[in-house]
Design a protein around this motif. Sequence first.
Motif, short mmCIF file in Angstrom:
data_model
loop_
_atom_site.label_atom_id
_atom_site.label_comp_id
_atom_site.label_asym_id
_atom_site.label_seq_id
_atom_site.Cartn_x
_atom_site.Cartn_y
_atom_site.Cartn_z
N ARG A 172 0.84 -1.18 0.00
CA ARG A 172 0.00 0.00 0.00
C ARG A 172 0.88 1.24 0.00
NH1 ARG A 172 -3.64 0.98 5.19
NH2 ARG A 172 -3.41 3.13 4.46
N GLN A 173 0.42 2.26 -0.69
CA GLN A 173 1.17 3.50 -0.78
C GLN A 173 0.32 4.65 -0.27
OE1 GLN A 173 2.25 4.88 -4.73
NE2 GLN A 173 3.76 6.29 -3.93
N ASP A 174 0.79 5.27 0.79
CA ASP A 174 0.15 6.46 1.34
C ASP A 174 1.01 7.68 1.01
OD1 ASP A 174 -0.42 4.28 4.02
OD2 ASP A 174 -1.95 4.97 2.63
N PRO A 175 0.41 8.84 0.84
CA PRO A 175 1.16 10.03 0.43
C PRO A 175 2.35 10.30 1.34
CG PRO A 175 -1.19 10.46 0.35
CD PRO A 175 -1.03 9.11 0.99
N THR A 211 12.51 15.26 0.70
CA THR A 211 11.10 14.99 0.44
C THR A 211 10.70 15.52 -0.93
OG1 THR A 211 10.66 15.17 2.79
CG2 THR A 211 8.77 15.28 1.32
N GLU A 212 11.10 16.76 -1.20
CA GLU A 212 10.76 17.40 -2.47
C GLU A 212 11.97 18.18 -2.98
OE1 GLU A 212 6.00 18.27 -1.61
OE2 GLU A 212 7.41 19.91 -1.83
N ILE A 213 12.18 18.13 -4.28
CA ILE A 213 13.23 18.92 -4.91
C ILE A 213 12.63 19.60 -6.13
CG2 ILE A 213 15.46 18.90 -6.08
CD1 ILE A 213 16.18 16.37 -4.57
N VAL A 264 8.05 10.99 -8.76
CA VAL A 264 8.54 10.59 -7.43
C VAL A 264 9.51 9.44 -7.66
CG1 VAL A 264 7.94 9.72 -5.15
CG2 VAL A 264 6.37 11.26 -6.35
N TYR A 265 10.65 9.53 -7.02
CA TYR A 265 11.69 8.51 -7.17
C TYR A 265 11.87 7.77 -5.85
CZ TYR A 265 12.80 10.68 -11.61
OH TYR A 265 12.74 11.16 -12.90
N GLY A 296 10.49 8.12 -0.64
CA GLY A 296 10.43 8.74 -1.96
C GLY A 296 10.84 10.20 -1.94
N THR A 297 11.35 10.65 -3.07
CA THR A 297 11.69 12.06 -3.29
C THR A 297 10.89 12.54 -4.50
OG1 THR A 297 13.93 11.85 -2.43
CG2 THR A 297 13.49 13.72 -3.89
N SER A 298 10.12 13.59 -4.29
CA SER A 298 9.32 14.15 -5.38
C SER A 298 10.15 15.20 -6.11
CB SER A 298 8.05 14.78 -4.81
OG SER A 298 7.30 15.37 -5.86
N LEU A 299 10.41 14.95 -7.37
CA LEU A 299 11.22 15.87 -8.18
C LEU A 299 10.32 16.63 -9.14
CD1 LEU A 299 13.95 16.92 -9.24
CD2 LEU A 299 13.95 14.98 -10.85
#
Lengths: 114, 116
Positions: free
Chosen positions: A36-39, B9-11, B89-90, B109-112
Amino acid sequence: NAGVTQTPKFRILKIGQSMTLQCTQDMNHNYMYWYRQDPGMGLKLIYYSVGAGITDKGEVPNGYNVSRSTTEDFPLRLELAAPSQTSVYFCASGPTVSGANVLTFGAGSRLTVL
Amino acid sequence: AQKVTQAQTEISVVEKEDVTLDCVYETRDTTYYLFWYKQPPSGELVFLIRRNSFDEQNEISGRYSWNFQKSTSSFNFTITASQVVDSAVYFCALSAFSNSGYALNFGKGTSLLVTP
């Protein structure tokens, strides 16, 4: 090749309802997984199976059940849906007993519990 | 216990900039595998690379390169001359014997975001 097929793609449930997410693979893979993937939380393992008739819990199994009666199918059952189960669910499969497995993922099933 | 940490988290970068996504892992297994997956806005998971614990050679594939350093338990991913299509997202992930059935253990994950 279809790969890993998940149905349904989207579903809205009411609290307390039950449903089954279907997962089928046509690659004759022994290993299958539900995530499952949550934000902002990555993917967490719910259950996995190393072959027909063999299943085991992952990191977050509470509220879910699985079965593996055939090599191809690995359904995920939600018995009493709760808002905390709102998530995107991914099924995956892998061919061998190895960490080198490159898992094949399904397209995902987005579930909302209201 | 297995753990994968993606501290970013975010780039956000402007197109053509280079960007590095960090991944730090923890495991007691001596044999393990590290992966990077891409999740574009459409939502599917796309496999990018797999590296085993005995192979510390860096790898380059087009604009993508990966730097694996066991000494720092890191497996960083660099995109050179980023493009808008790299926005995604990576995820960095780890697989080892002590994982449940060799399941992948994912970072958060890292959101690019790459802007024109």
